[in-house]
Each structure stands twice: as C-alpha cells, then as structure tokens.
Design a protein around this motif. Sequence first.
Motif, PDB file in Angstrom:
ATOM      1  N   GLU A 219     -21.598  11.168  25.222  1.00  0.00           N
ATOM      2  CA  GLU A 219     -21.205  10.266  26.305  1.00  0.00           C
ATOM      3  C   GLU A 219     -19.698  10.007  26.308  1.00  0.00           C
ATOM      4  O   GLU A 219     -19.093   9.863  27.367  1.00  0.00           O
ATOM      5  CB  GLU A 219     -21.925   8.915  26.172  1.00  0.00           C
ATOM      6  N   CYS A 220     -19.106   9.935  25.133  1.00  0.00           N
ATOM      7  CA  CYS A 220     -17.675   9.625  25.033  1.00  0.00           C
ATOM      8  C   CYS A 220     -16.788  10.851  25.197  1.00  0.00           C
ATOM      9  O   CYS A 220     -15.579  10.748  25.077  1.00  0.00           O
ATOM     10  CB  CYS A 220     -17.345   9.039  23.665  1.00  0.00           C
ATOM     11  N   GLY A 221     -17.388  12.021  25.378  1.00  0.00           N
ATOM     12  CA  GLY A 221     -16.575  13.229  25.494  1.00  0.00           C
ATOM     13  C   GLY A 221     -16.024  13.706  24.161  1.00  0.00           C
ATOM     14  O   GLY A 221     -15.002  14.388  24.105  1.00  0.00           O
ATOM     15  N   LEU A 222     -16.716  13.361  23.081  1.00  0.00           N
ATOM     16  CA  LEU A 222     -16.225  13.774  21.755  1.00  0.00           C
ATOM     17  C   LEU A 222     -16.882  15.048  21.224  1.00  0.00           C
ATOM     18  O   LEU A 222     -16.581  15.487  20.127  1.00  0.00           O
ATOM     19  CB  LEU A 222     -16.445  12.649  20.745  1.00  0.00           C
ATOM     20  N   MET A 223     -17.790  15.632  22.015  1.00  0.00           N
ATOM     21  CA  MET A 223     -18.497  16.819  21.510  1.00  0.00           C
ATOM     22  C   MET A 223     -17.593  18.018  21.275  1.00  0.00           C
ATOM     23  O   MET A 223     -17.826  18.771  20.327  1.00  0.00           O
ATOM     24  CB  MET A 223     -19.670  17.195  22.420  1.00  0.00           C
ATOM     25  N   PRO A 224     -16.564  18.226  22.115  1.00  0.00           N
ATOM     26  CA  PRO A 224     -15.671  19.343  21.789  1.00  0.00           C
ATOM     27  C   PRO A 224     -15.061  19.176  20.392  1.00  0.00           C
ATOM     28  O   PRO A 224     -14.997  20.131  19.619  1.00  0.00           O
ATOM     29  CB  PRO A 224     -14.592  19.269  22.873  1.00  0.00           C
ATOM     30  N   LEU A 225     -14.686  17.946  20.075  1.00  0.00           N
ATOM     31  CA  LEU A 225     -14.068  17.671  18.773  1.00  0.00           C
ATOM     32  C   LEU A 225     -15.088  17.853  17.642  1.00  0.00           C
ATOM     33  O   LEU A 225     -14.848  18.586  16.678  1.00  0.00           O
ATOM     34  CB  LEU A 225     -13.517  16.240  18.774  1.00  0.00           C
ATOM     35  N   ILE A 226     -16.244  17.197  17.784  1.00  0.00           N
ATOM     36  CA  ILE A 226     -17.240  17.219  16.710  1.00  0.00           C
ATOM     37  C   ILE A 226     -17.932  18.578  16.609  1.00  0.00           C
ATOM     38  O   ILE A 226     -18.057  19.151  15.530  1.00  0.00           O
ATOM     39  CB  ILE A 226     -18.253  16.065  16.898  1.00  0.00           C
ATOM     40  N   GLY A 227     -18.353  19.102  17.768  1.00  0.00           N
ATOM     41  CA  GLY A 227     -18.979  20.428  17.764  1.00  0.00           C
ATOM     42  C   GLY A 227     -18.010  21.495  17.263  1.00  0.00           C
ATOM     43  O   GLY A 227     -18.408  22.438  16.588  1.00  0.00           O
ATOM     44  N   GLY A 228     -16.744  21.330  17.604  1.00  0.00           N
ATOM     45  CA  GLY A 228     -15.714  22.268  17.142  1.00  0.00           C
ATOM     46  C   GLY A 228     -15.581  22.200  15.633  1.00  0.00           C
ATOM     47  O   GLY A 228     -15.505  23.237  14.958  1.00  0.00           O
ATOM     48  N   TRP A 229     -15.603  20.999  15.105  1.00  0.00           N
ATOM     49  CA  TRP A 229     -15.511  20.837  13.648  1.00  0.00           C
ATOM     50  C   TRP A 229     -16.713  21.509  12.967  1.00  0.00           C
ATOM     51  O   TRP A 229     -16.563  22.217  11.969  1.00  0.00           O
ATOM     52  CB  TRP A 229     -15.449  19.348  13.257  1.00  0.00           C
ATOM     53  N   VAL A 230     -17.904  21.305  13.538  1.00  0.00           N
ATOM     54  CA  VAL A 230     -19.128  21.889  12.962  1.00  0.00           C
ATOM     55  C   VAL A 230     -19.008  23.417  12.899  1.00  0.00           C
ATOM     56  O   VAL A 230     -19.287  24.036  11.868  1.00  0.00           O
ATOM     57  CB  VAL A 230     -20.374  21.479  13.788  1.00  0.00           C
ATOM     58  N   LEU A 231     -18.562  24.015  14.001  1.00  0.00           N
ATOM     59  CA  LEU A 231     -18.458  25.478  14.034  1.00  0.00           C
ATOM     60  C   LEU A 231     -17.421  26.001  13.038  1.00  0.00           C
ATOM     61  O   LEU A 231     -17.642  27.018  12.380  1.00  0.00           O
ATOM     62  CB  LEU A 231     -18.124  25.955  15.443  1.00  0.00           C
TER      63      LEU A 231
END
Length: 278
Positions: free
Chosen positions: A80-92
């Motif tokens: 919801e906050c638009g943080l998935m690029p950051l978090i998903g990027g970190w995961v990958l």
Amino acid sequence: SILAVTMICGCVYALQREFTAHHSMKRELQAAVRNGELQLFFQPQVDRKGVIVGAEALLRWKHPQRGYIAPDAFIGIAEECGLMPLIGGWVLKDACNTLSKWREDPHLSTLTLAVNVSAIQFVSEDFERFVLDTLDLYRADPNKLKLELTESVTLVGIATVAAKMNTLREAGITFALDDFGTGYSSLNHLGRLPIQQLKIDRSFVQGVTENPQGAKLIKSIVKMGLDLGVTVLAEGVETAEQQAFLLNCGCQQFQGYYFGRPVSIDAFERDSIARISE
Ligand code: C2E
Ligand code: CA
Ligand code: CA
Ligand code: CA
C-alpha cells in the motif's frame, strides 16, 4: 446531535490513528531495509525420497524491539505504501547473493531457491530487467532461481503476464504457481503461462487425512498437475500420514514442518550439508 458529532469525531480519530500507524510503519520499514533488519529464512523442499532439492526464501523482519515479525504482518502495508520495489528488490538481491555463494559449494550447488514475488512487484515495468541484472551482478545461476507467483498476478491481463514470464523463462528462470487451488480461473490460465511447478496450498493438504472429500480433492489436483506436465509440490506437510497419502497420489515434491521449518541461512546450510553427506 451530540451523539452524531461524537461518532464522527470517533471516526476521524480512528482514521487519523490508522493513518499515523501506516505512516510510521512506512518510515520504520524504510529504516529496516537501510539498517539491515530484513532477513531471509529458508525452508527445505524435498523430493519423494526426502532429499533436499531446494529451499523457499521466506522474509522476516528482525525488529530491534519487537523481535521477529512475520511477512503477513507487513507485506500488505509495504504494498500500500509503495515500498514493494524497495523490499522486493532487497529480497531478490539477497536471494541472488545466496545462490552465487551456493554455486561454489559442492554440497549446495544443486539446490534451487524459490523467491516469492507479489503481484504488484511482478507487474512493475522494469521487473524483468531488474531480475536479469541482479542475477548478472551476483553471478547467480538463473536456472536455480524459481519465482513463486500467485494467480492474482493474472488480474492485470494474461497476455502481459505471459510476455513477462516468457522473457524470464528464456533466461532459464523457472516459475511456480503458489497457493494453487485458492484462486480462480486457474485452469484457464495454466495453459497460457510458462509454469513449471504447481504448489498445492496447505489448506488442501490439511484436509487429506481429515475427510474423504479432502482426499478426493487433492487426488484430482495432483492428477491435473501431472497431466499438464508440471512438477507438483505439496505445501504445509506436517505429518507422516499426509506425506504417505501425497506420495500415493503421485506428488513429486514436499515442503512443510514435517521436513523442516523455515530457519536462518546458517542453520539451513548446516542442516542441508549434514543431510546430504549422511
Ligand atoms: P507462502 O508463500 O504460502 O509461504 C508458506 C507459508 O507457510 C510460510 O509462512 C511458511 O512459514 C508457512 N509454512 C511452511 N510449512 C508449514 C507447515 O507445515 N505448517 C504451517 N502451518 N505453515 C507452514 P510465512 O513465512 O509466515 O509467510 C507467509 C506469506 O508471506 C507467504 O506465504 C508469502 O505469501 C509471503 N511472503 C513471504 N516472504 C515473502 C517475500 O519475500 N516477498 C513476498 N512478496 N511475499 C513473501
Ligand atoms: Ca510461496
Ligand atoms: Ca503458498
Ligand atoms: Ca500464501
């Protein structure tokens, strides 16, 4: 009336509280990535003989005050906050880093690593580029990276999703359809997407030894996967009875507490090497 005013004020307060809570959660999550508070845990995936063939990477937030926080408690908010690029990027990145380390170890080099990708993350325009660049950067083997998607990803349009998946598939990456059976129009989509694995949702696995209906259901799901020529993995296997039943159905891979809980990277590598060298 006073009552109405009180109710409206109450609502505004509740909204404000929620807003503030989300807002501070967003700041905390951003800081968590910066401060290295995110970690991947690893849960083994085994074949019919119980041999470890890979792992699923599961995200944990090691909060300095609140301890380990499970992904269901923060991924929705991150989206919801638009943080998935950051978090998903970190995961990958972290997953590719692990794969590149495993590549050098004769005990671990055969293992695949499955990474969960949320629909929002997958449909972002530069997702394919990011995955390919990250594999390159860490010199990780694309053939060992498996991306787990749920059926919700097809909501943006099957043609778009198929094109994105095909690009990654051509580079050697494999795909698993996660939580299979809990979504909808799955059969329709399956044939049009380059999927190599079906992961049968835990809710079906739990039903197998509980009632005859559950047993029938899982039999037909496994059979369908086998007919389609994909690998069928059962999730959330907790007992020997469940495993026996699933083996009998023809299920090829298993994951669940019965075989191993999600653990830290160090614990996972230690256990795997010990089990492989047995
Ligand atoms: P999932 O992908 O369906 O992952 C399986 C969940 O079932 C994990 O919960 C795992 O710990 C749990 N599990 C595994 N074996 C058993 C079992 O035998 N019994 C029971 N009761 N549970 C079992 P977890 O780690 O809390 O993750 C929850 C969900 O959060 C995941 O469901 C996935 O949808 C999401 N998630 C986790 N990591 C990531 C990530 O890096 N990115 C994204 N986008 N989502 C993630
Ligand atoms: Ca998953
Ligand atoms: Ca799942
Ligand atoms: Ca799930």
